[in-house]
Design an enzyme around this catalytic site. Structure first.
Site, short mmCIF file in Angstrom:
data_model
loop_
_atom_site.label_atom_id
_atom_site.label_comp_id
_atom_site.label_asym_id
_atom_site.label_seq_id
_atom_site.Cartn_x
_atom_site.Cartn_y
_atom_site.Cartn_z
N TYR A 171 0.82 -1.21 0.00
CA TYR A 171 0.00 0.00 0.00
C TYR A 171 0.86 1.26 0.00
O TYR A 171 0.67 2.15 -0.84
CB TYR A 171 -0.92 -0.01 1.22
CG TYR A 171 -1.78 1.23 1.34
CD1 TYR A 171 -2.83 1.47 0.45
CD2 TYR A 171 -1.56 2.15 2.36
CE1 TYR A 171 -3.62 2.60 0.57
CE2 TYR A 171 -2.34 3.28 2.48
CZ TYR A 171 -3.37 3.50 1.58
OH TYR A 171 -4.15 4.62 1.70
N LYS A 206 1.34 4.12 -3.02
CA LYS A 206 1.06 5.53 -2.79
C LYS A 206 2.30 6.40 -3.01
O LYS A 206 2.20 7.54 -3.46
CB LYS A 206 0.50 5.75 -1.38
CG LYS A 206 -0.87 5.12 -1.16
CD LYS A 206 -1.88 5.64 -2.17
CE LYS A 206 -3.26 5.07 -1.96
NZ LYS A 206 -4.24 5.54 -2.96
#
Length: 267
Positions: free
Chosen positions: A157, A161
């Protein structure tokens, strides 16, 4: 130039069925921007489209598309058709797992990467190219403070990002001379249905200091002309808990852009 003239007549909101995506769509419709609403679940998209038509008189179309699938981009382009898109918002991209890397099947992480990175890259390339030709428009990538470094339970994750943040910074430098705005909106904890589902699943309480989706959408659209980064809850020149303020990162991107002209030339 008015907001509608700069970012209309159509906006594509990927991840519009609830939370911040829904708030973005409502804010855009209030400014007279027609919306292409995209998410997996058709029912909430249809309800939102009906609401925006009735309340603001805008045109809305919906498309039930799983952004983690390999055909997501092609289906988005098909749904948009010949409509002139002045704003693309990549809003989907949370991590529903909250586990360590090896405790989840690798295909789950590939799906997350496809949703957060691959589909977003293809959409930015497609819509950004048309915006550059017209000399106006905007790309808004909704991200997370996880972009600033890896952490336990967030390996893929935070990596995705971080990619989106660097992509936004590079696109901001490249497209700014062509009249196209780019912003990476770095969020903290936000009161979304997805977060509440996650907290319930983990048996955790709901924090009292969550940002509202409406505040997120308001700030994101307000700061879109002032990219490439906006850290929610912090002033442009405020470092806070982060390694750099948004202003410092902007200066860094500008310095690198100037240096790279000697190698690649100005385009």
């Amino acid at each position: 130039m008015s907001f509608l003239a700069k970012y209309g007549p159509w906006a594509v909101v990927a991840g519009a069925s609830e939370g911040t995506g829904q708030a973005f769509a409502r804010r855009l419709a209030a400014d007279g921007v027609n919306c292409v609403l995209i998410a997996r679940r058709e029912a909430p998209l249809t309800a939102l489209a009906d609401e925006l038509r009735a309340r603001h008189g805008v045109d809305c179309i919906t498309a039930s598309i799983d952004l983690a699938k390999s055909d997501a981009f092609d289906r988005i382009v098909e749904a948009v058709g010949e409509r002139e898109v002045g704003l693309f918002i990549a809003n989907a991209g949370g991590d529903p797992h909250g586990t360590t890397f090896l405790d989840q099947p690798v295909d789950s992480w590939i799906d997350l990467i496809t949703r957060n990175v691959t589909t977003a890259v293809r959409c930015c390339h497609h819509f950004g190219g048309k915006m550059r030709e017209r000399g106006t428009g905007g790309l808004l990538l909704v991200g997370s403070g996880a972009c600033y470094g890896g952490a336990n339970n967030m390996a893929v994750y935070s990596g995705s990002k971080a990619f989106d943040m660097c992509l936004a910074e590079g696109l901001w430098a490249e497209l700014k001379p062509h009249g196209v705005d780019v912003l990476y909106l770095s969020l903290g904890r936000t009161d979304t249905p997805e977060l509440r589902r996650f907290l319930t699943e983990k048996g955790l309480p709901v924090p009292s200091d969550l940002a509202t989706p409406e505040a997120v959408a308001e700030l994101g659209l307000e700061r879109l002309p002032h990219g490439p980064i906006q850290n929610f809850g912090q002033a442009d020149d405020e470092v806070g808990r982060l390694p750099q303020s948004a202003a410092q990162r902007r200066q860094r991107v500008e310095m690198i852009a100037q240096a790279s002209q000697a190698i690649y030339g100005k385009k």
